[in-house]
Design a protein around this motif. Structure first.
Motif, PDB file in Angstrom:
ATOM      1  N   GLN A 154      -4.507  -8.846  -5.332  1.00  0.00           N
ATOM      2  CA  GLN A 154      -4.211 -10.269  -5.494  1.00  0.00           C
ATOM      3  C   GLN A 154      -4.078 -10.953  -4.134  1.00  0.00           C
ATOM      4  OE1 GLN A 154      -0.665 -10.112  -7.888  1.00  0.00           O
ATOM      5  NE2 GLN A 154      -1.789 -10.079  -9.812  1.00  0.00           N
ATOM      6  N   LEU A 155      -3.401 -10.320  -3.189  1.00  0.00           N
ATOM      7  CA  LEU A 155      -3.196 -10.922  -1.871  1.00  0.00           C
ATOM      8  C   LEU A 155      -4.477 -10.941  -1.051  1.00  0.00           C
ATOM      9  CD1 LEU A 155       0.302  -9.504  -0.833  1.00  0.00           C
ATOM     10  CD2 LEU A 155      -0.250 -11.574  -2.119  1.00  0.00           C
ATOM     11  N   LEU A 156      -5.328  -9.953  -1.268  1.00  0.00           N
ATOM     12  CA  LEU A 156      -6.602  -9.916  -0.555  1.00  0.00           C
ATOM     13  C   LEU A 156      -7.599 -10.903  -1.139  1.00  0.00           C
ATOM     14  CD1 LEU A 156      -7.111  -6.072  -0.126  1.00  0.00           C
ATOM     15  CD2 LEU A 156      -6.508  -7.720   1.651  1.00  0.00           C
ATOM     16  N   GLY A 157      -7.483 -11.175  -2.418  1.00  0.00           N
ATOM     17  CA  GLY A 157      -8.441 -12.047  -3.077  1.00  0.00           C
ATOM     18  C   GLY A 157      -9.743 -11.347  -3.392  1.00  0.00           C
ATOM     19  N   ARG A 158      -9.707 -10.029  -3.397  1.00  0.00           N
ATOM     20  CA  ARG A 158     -10.880  -9.220  -3.736  1.00  0.00           C
ATOM     21  C   ARG A 158     -10.381  -7.848  -4.190  1.00  0.00           C
ATOM     22  NH1 ARG A 158     -10.298  -9.672   1.569  1.00  0.00           N
ATOM     23  NH2 ARG A 158     -10.303  -7.824   2.852  1.00  0.00           N
ATOM     24  N   GLN A 159     -11.289  -7.080  -4.754  1.00  0.00           N
ATOM     25  CA  GLN A 159     -10.895  -5.822  -5.376  1.00  0.00           C
ATOM     26  C   GLN A 159     -10.951  -4.604  -4.452  1.00  0.00           C
ATOM     27  OE1 GLN A 159      -9.537  -5.188  -8.479  1.00  0.00           O
ATOM     28  NE2 GLN A 159      -9.265  -7.383  -8.302  1.00  0.00           N
ATOM     29  N   SER A 160     -11.568  -4.700  -3.296  1.00  0.00           N
ATOM     30  CA  SER A 160     -11.705  -3.473  -2.519  1.00  0.00           C
ATOM     31  C   SER A 160     -11.629  -3.724  -1.024  1.00  0.00           C
ATOM     32  CB  SER A 160     -13.025  -2.787  -2.846  1.00  0.00           C
ATOM     33  OG  SER A 160     -14.098  -3.568  -2.396  1.00  0.00           O
ATOM     34  N   LEU A 161     -11.286  -2.688  -0.340  1.00  0.00           N
ATOM     35  CA  LEU A 161     -11.338  -2.615   1.119  1.00  0.00           C
ATOM     36  C   LEU A 161     -11.900  -1.252   1.447  1.00  0.00           C
ATOM     37  CD1 LEU A 161      -7.944  -3.996   2.464  1.00  0.00           C
ATOM     38  CD2 LEU A 161     -10.205  -4.836   2.986  1.00  0.00           C
ATOM     39  N   GLU A 162     -12.884  -1.217   2.316  1.00  0.00           N
ATOM     40  CA  GLU A 162     -13.480   0.079   2.663  1.00  0.00           C
ATOM     41  C   GLU A 162     -12.472   1.041   3.274  1.00  0.00           C
ATOM     42  OE1 GLU A 162     -17.843  -1.763   3.752  1.00  0.00           O
ATOM     43  OE2 GLU A 162     -16.668  -0.825   5.312  1.00  0.00           O
ATOM     44  N   LEU A 188       0.832  -1.211   0.000  1.00  0.00           N
ATOM     45  CA  LEU A 188       0.000   0.000   0.000  1.00  0.00           C
ATOM     46  C   LEU A 188       0.862   1.254   0.000  1.00  0.00           C
ATOM     47  CD1 LEU A 188      -2.803  -1.025   2.496  1.00  0.00           C
ATOM     48  CD2 LEU A 188      -3.081  -0.530   0.059  1.00  0.00           C
ATOM     49  N   LYS A 189       1.948   1.244   0.782  1.00  0.00           N
ATOM     50  CA  LYS A 189       2.858   2.395   0.807  1.00  0.00           C
ATOM     51  C   LYS A 189       3.438   2.662  -0.571  1.00  0.00           C
ATOM     52  CE  LYS A 189       4.526   2.796   5.506  1.00  0.00           C
ATOM     53  NZ  LYS A 189       5.703   2.771   6.367  1.00  0.00           N
ATOM     54  N   ASN A 190       3.637   1.586  -1.334  1.00  0.00           N
ATOM     55  CA  ASN A 190       4.203   1.707  -2.677  1.00  0.00           C
ATOM     56  C   ASN A 190       3.123   1.834  -3.751  1.00  0.00           C
ATOM     57  OD1 ASN A 190       6.838   1.476  -1.673  1.00  0.00           O
ATOM     58  ND2 ASN A 190       6.763  -0.758  -1.768  1.00  0.00           N
ATOM     59  N   ASN A 191       1.862   1.961  -3.315  1.00  0.00           N
ATOM     60  CA  ASN A 191       0.732   2.074  -4.253  1.00  0.00           C
ATOM     61  C   ASN A 191       0.668   0.929  -5.258  1.00  0.00           C
ATOM     62  OD1 ASN A 191      -0.461   4.466  -3.250  1.00  0.00           O
ATOM     63  ND2 ASN A 191       1.228   5.620  -4.151  1.00  0.00           N
ATOM     64  N   ASP A 192       1.045  -0.274  -4.816  1.00  0.00           N
ATOM     65  CA  ASP A 192       1.000  -1.449  -5.686  1.00  0.00           C
ATOM     66  C   ASP A 192      -0.352  -2.144  -5.516  1.00  0.00           C
ATOM     67  OD1 ASP A 192       1.407  -3.701  -7.218  1.00  0.00           O
ATOM     68  OD2 ASP A 192       3.449  -4.041  -6.475  1.00  0.00           O
ATOM     69  N   TRP A 193      -1.378  -1.507  -6.070  1.00  0.00           N
ATOM     70  CA  TRP A 193      -2.743  -1.959  -5.883  1.00  0.00           C
ATOM     71  C   TRP A 193      -3.018  -3.314  -6.508  1.00  0.00           C
ATOM     72  CZ3 TRP A 193      -5.624   0.197  -2.366  1.00  0.00           C
ATOM     73  CH2 TRP A 193      -5.254   1.468  -1.927  1.00  0.00           C
ATOM     74  N   LEU A 194      -2.395  -3.623  -7.615  1.00  0.00           N
ATOM     75  CA  LEU A 194      -2.617  -4.912  -8.258  1.00  0.00           C
ATOM     76  C   LEU A 194      -2.215  -6.049  -7.315  1.00  0.00           C
ATOM     77  CD1 LEU A 194      -3.438  -6.597 -10.700  1.00  0.00           C
ATOM     78  CD2 LEU A 194      -1.104  -6.333 -11.565  1.00  0.00           C
ATOM     79  N   LYS A 195      -1.036  -5.938  -6.718  1.00  0.00           N
ATOM     80  CA  LYS A 195      -0.586  -6.981  -5.781  1.00  0.00           C
ATOM     81  C   LYS A 195      -1.437  -6.998  -4.517  1.00  0.00           C
ATOM     82  CE  LYS A 195       4.170  -7.623  -7.222  1.00  0.00           C
ATOM     83  NZ  LYS A 195       5.585  -7.392  -6.891  1.00  0.00           N
TER      84      LYS A 195
END
Length: 182
Positions: A170-178, A160-167
Motif C-alpha cells: 500500500q505504501l509503495l503503491g505497487r505490488q513488488s520490489l525486486e 518488512l521486519k514484521n512481514n506486513d506485506w499488505l501495508k
C-alpha cells in the motif's frame, strides 16, 4: 529518460527534485510528479537527482529497498526527462554544502523540490534554508497513508521486519520490489 552521473549534466534551465528515493514509495512518487508537472508548466526539463547507495545505507547500513535499475525504471514511468545518480561514497559524503550548490547551478535549477527533512553536504550541514538562499525551493509536505501515518522508507523497513506485506505494498503503491525478499 537520460541518465547521468553527478557533475556530468549541464542544462540551461530545469526543475529538480532531490532525494535518496529509496523504495520510491507513494510519497516520493507524489513529489516527483509535482516536480515534473511544474517543469512542464515552465517548459523546461525535469531532473531527479538521487544517490547510489542511499545515504542511510552508506552511513547506517540500512537495507536498500530498490536497486538503482529498479529506481530508474520507476522514475522513467513518472515521465522525468533526466536522472542524475550520484555515487555516494566517502569522497561524496565529505563534500561541503557549497559544492552541491555549485553542481545544482550546472543543472540550471529554476526550482528545486525536496521533502521538509532534506539535508545535504558533509555532516548534513546543508538544510532547506541554506538551499533557499541560492534557489527557489518548494518543500513538499509529507504524504500520509489512509490511516493518517506518514509514508517513509524507514516505516516500510519496519513493516518488512514484521512481514506486513499488505501495508508495504500500500505504501509503495505497487505490488513488488525486486530487492525485497518474500
Amino acid at each position: 529518460m537520460n541518465i547521468s552521473k553527478d557533475n556530468e549534466l549541464a542544462l540551461s534551465s530545469s526543475v529538480v527534485s532531490i532525494g535518496a528515493f529509496d523504495g520510491l514509495h507513494k510519497g516520493h512518487q507524489t513529489l516527483i510528479r509535482q516536480m515534473a508537472k511544474r517543469a512542464r508548466e515552465l517548459g523546461v526539463p525535469s531532473v531527479v537527482y538521487t544517490f547510489d547507495p542511499p545515504p542511510r545505507a552508506y552511513f547506517q547500513n540500512q537495507r536498500v529497498l530498490t536497486t538503482v535499475q529498479e529506481k530508474l525504471t520507476l522514475i522513467e514511468r513518472l515521465n522525468v526527462d533526466y536522472t542524475v545518480i550520484a555515487n555516494f561514497n566517502e569522497h561524496y559524503a565529505s563534500r561541503p554544502p557549497a559544492d552541491f550548490i555549485t553542481e545544482l547551478r550546472l543543472l540550471g535549477a529554476r526550482e528545486i523540490w525536496v521533502g521538509s527533512d532534506f539535508r545535504f553536504g558533509k555532516g548534513k550541514e546543508g538544510c532547506v534554508d541554506f538551499l533557499s538562499r541560492h534557489f527557489h525551493v518548494n518543500i513538499h509536505p509529507f504524504v500520509t497513508c489512509d490511516q493518517g501515518e506518514r509514508i517513509s522508507s524507514t516505516r516500510i523497513r519496519k513493516l518488512l521486519k514484521n512481514n506486513d506485506w499488505l501495508k508495504v505494498h500500500q505504501l509503495l503503491g505497487r505490488q513488488s520490489l525486486e530487492t525485497i525478499d518474500a
